[in-house]
Design an enzyme around this catalytic site. Structure first.
Site, PDB file in Angstrom:
ATOM      1  CD  GLN A   9      33.463  46.117  38.088  1.00  8.60           C
ATOM      2  OE1 GLN A   9      33.752  45.519  39.101  1.00  8.60           O
ATOM      3  NE2 GLN A   9      33.267  47.429  38.070  1.00  8.60           N
ATOM      4  CB  SER A  89      38.378  41.117  37.023  1.00  5.54           C
ATOM      5  OG  SER A  89      38.137  41.622  38.321  1.00  5.54           O
ATOM      6  CG  LEU A  90      32.108  40.162  36.950  1.00  7.78           C
ATOM      7  CD1 LEU A  90      31.443  39.788  38.252  1.00  7.78           C
ATOM      8  CD2 LEU A  90      31.334  41.173  36.168  1.00  7.78           C
ATOM      9  NE  ARG A 114      34.850  39.788  42.703  1.00  8.40           N
ATOM     10  CZ  ARG A 114      35.294  40.432  41.634  1.00  8.40           C
ATOM     11  NH1 ARG A 114      34.479  41.240  40.953  1.00  8.40           N
ATOM     12  NH2 ARG A 114      36.553  40.308  41.231  1.00  8.40           N
ATOM     13  CG  HIS A 194      42.137  43.209  40.457  1.00  7.35           C
ATOM     14  ND1 HIS A 194      41.911  41.900  40.827  1.00  7.35           N
ATOM     15  CD2 HIS A 194      41.171  43.527  39.570  1.00  7.35           C
ATOM     16  CE1 HIS A 194      40.854  41.446  40.174  1.00  7.35           C
ATOM     17  NE2 HIS A 194      40.379  42.416  39.419  1.00  7.35           N
ATOM     18  CD  GLN A 243      38.691  37.469  40.627  1.00 10.25           C
ATOM     19  OE1 GLN A 243      37.833  38.017  41.311  1.00 10.25           O
ATOM     20  NE2 GLN A 243      38.420  36.804  39.511  1.00 10.25           N
TER      21      GLN A 243
END
Length: 305
Positions: A9, A89-90, A114, A194, A243
Site C-alpha cells: 500500500q 505487506s500486501l 483483508r 501492523h 503478518q
C-alpha cells in the site's frame, strides 16, 4: 541470481497497469480475470477517483491485480522465475500469486476482505502511523517498548522505521523520538496497520483463508513475519495471518536474500518504493523497476544477460 519484489500500500496511482494491459496479452488476461472476480475494480484502477483507490479495501486488490499483470507480462516476455520473491505487506500476497501458491481470484477476494477488516478493526481517527527517519532500530525500539499502545510496524531500511498504534500513543512516542533528533513523518493512512490493534482483522481473515486452497510455491517467498523463505502451504497460511499484526522485517528480508546470493532485485508493479529501499539497504546490489513495459524490458535484459 535475482529476486522479484512486489509493492504494498502507498504505491497506487490512478491509471497504473494500463500500459501493460495495452501491450501484453497475458497482462490483459489477468486484468480481465480480476474484473470478473471483483466487478468494477478496473474502473477504480484506471479511472479513479483517487479517493476511491485510496480506500484500503479497493487499494489492496488493485495493487495485487497490477502486480499480477506485471508478472504475467514478465513471463510472457520470457522472464525467468526468480530464485526468491518477497512482497512488502500486501505485496507478500502478490508474491504468492506469482509463485502459484494462491489462485488470482482467491487472492483478490481475500485481500479485499483483508482491507475491509483492517479498516473496521479501529475506528477512523483513533489510530495513526509515522515514519521515523535518521534513527536506528534500537533507538526507536527503546522508546516504543516504554510507550503503551504503540508498536514497530515496518523496518524498511537503515534509518527508516515506521511506528503504528493508538493516535495519542504514536504522538507521544514521536515527541520522544524528535527529542533524540529523529525526523518524524506522519503517514496518511486510514488505520494503524501492523499493530496489535489489527487483531480483530487477523481473526476475521482466518475464517476466509481457511476455506481457500494453498499450494506449494514454485519458488520460495520470504515471509514478512520471519524474514525467512517459506514453502510449506500450511505454514504460509499461518504467516499470512500473523503478518496483519506483526512488523514488516524488510531490511532483514533484503539482507537474507543478498546473503543467499541474490545480486539483482526486480520490483514488479506500481511505483518504485521498493527499488529505493533496496538501494538504501544494499547499495552494492542492482535494483531494477518494472512499473511500465519499458522498464520491464530493460530489467529483463539485465537479468538474462
Amino acid at each position: 541470481m535475482f529476486a522479484a519484489l512486489f509493492p504494498g500500500q502507498g504505491s497506487q496511482k490512478v491509471g497504473m497497469g494500463r500500459a501493460f494491459a495495452e501491450g501484453s496479452a497475458a497482462a490483459r488476461a489477468v486484468f480481465e480475470r480480476a474484473e470478473a472476480a471483483l466487478p468494477g475494480l478496473l474502473d477504480t484502477i484506471w479511472e479513479g477517483p483517487e479517493e476511491a483507490l485510496r480506500l484500503t479495501e479497493n487499494q489492496q486488490p488493485a495493487l495485487l491485480a497490477v502486480s499480477a499483470a506485471a508478472w504475467a507480462a514478465w513471463r510472457e516476455a520470457g522472464g525467468p522465475d526468480p530464485a526468491y520473491a518477497a512482497g512488502h505487506s500486501l505485496g507478500e500476497w502478490s508474491a504468492h500469486v506469482a509463485a502459484g501458491t494462491l489462485e488470482l481470484e482467491d487472492a483478490l477476494r481475500l485481500v479485499r476482505n483483508r482491507g475491509r477488516y483492517m479498516q473496521e478493526a479501529v475506528p477512523e481517527g483513533e489510530g495513526a502511523m509515522a515514519a521515523i527517519l535518521k534513527l536506528d532500530e534500537a533507538a526507536v525500539r527503546e522508546v516504543v517498548q516504554r510507550t503503551e499502545g504503540v508498536w514497530i510496524a515496518n523496518l524498511n531500511s537503515p534509518g527508516q522505521v515506521v511506528i503504528s498504534g493508538r493516535k495519542e500513543a504514536v504522538e507521544a512516542a514521536a515527541a520522544q523520538l524528535k527529542e533524540r533528533r529523529g525526523r518524524v513523518v506522519p503517514l496518511k493512512v486510514s488505520a494503524p496497520f501492523h499493530s496489535e490493534l489489527m487483531a480483530p482483522a487477523r481473526e476475521a481473515l482466518a475464517r476466509d483463508l481457511a476455506r481457500v486452497e494453498l499450494r506449494t510455491p514454485r519458488f520460495p517467498v520470504f515471509s514478512n513475519v520471519t524474514a525467512e523463505p517459506a514453502t510449506d502451504p500450511e505454514r504460509i497460511r499461518e504467516l499470512l495471518l500473523a503478518q496483519i499484526t506483526a512488523p514488516v522485517r524488510w531490511v532483514e528480508i533484503l539482507e537474507g536474500m543478498h546473503g543467499r546470493g541474490v545480486t539483482t532485485f526486480v520490483e514488479l508493479g506500481s511505483g518504485n518504493v521498493l527499488t529505493g529501499l533496496v538501494r538504501r539497504t544494499l547499495p552494492e546490489a542492482r535494483a531494477l523497476n518494472a512499473e511500465e513495459p519499458e522498464g520491464l524490458a530493460a530489467a529483463l535484459k539485465e537479468v538474462v544477460s
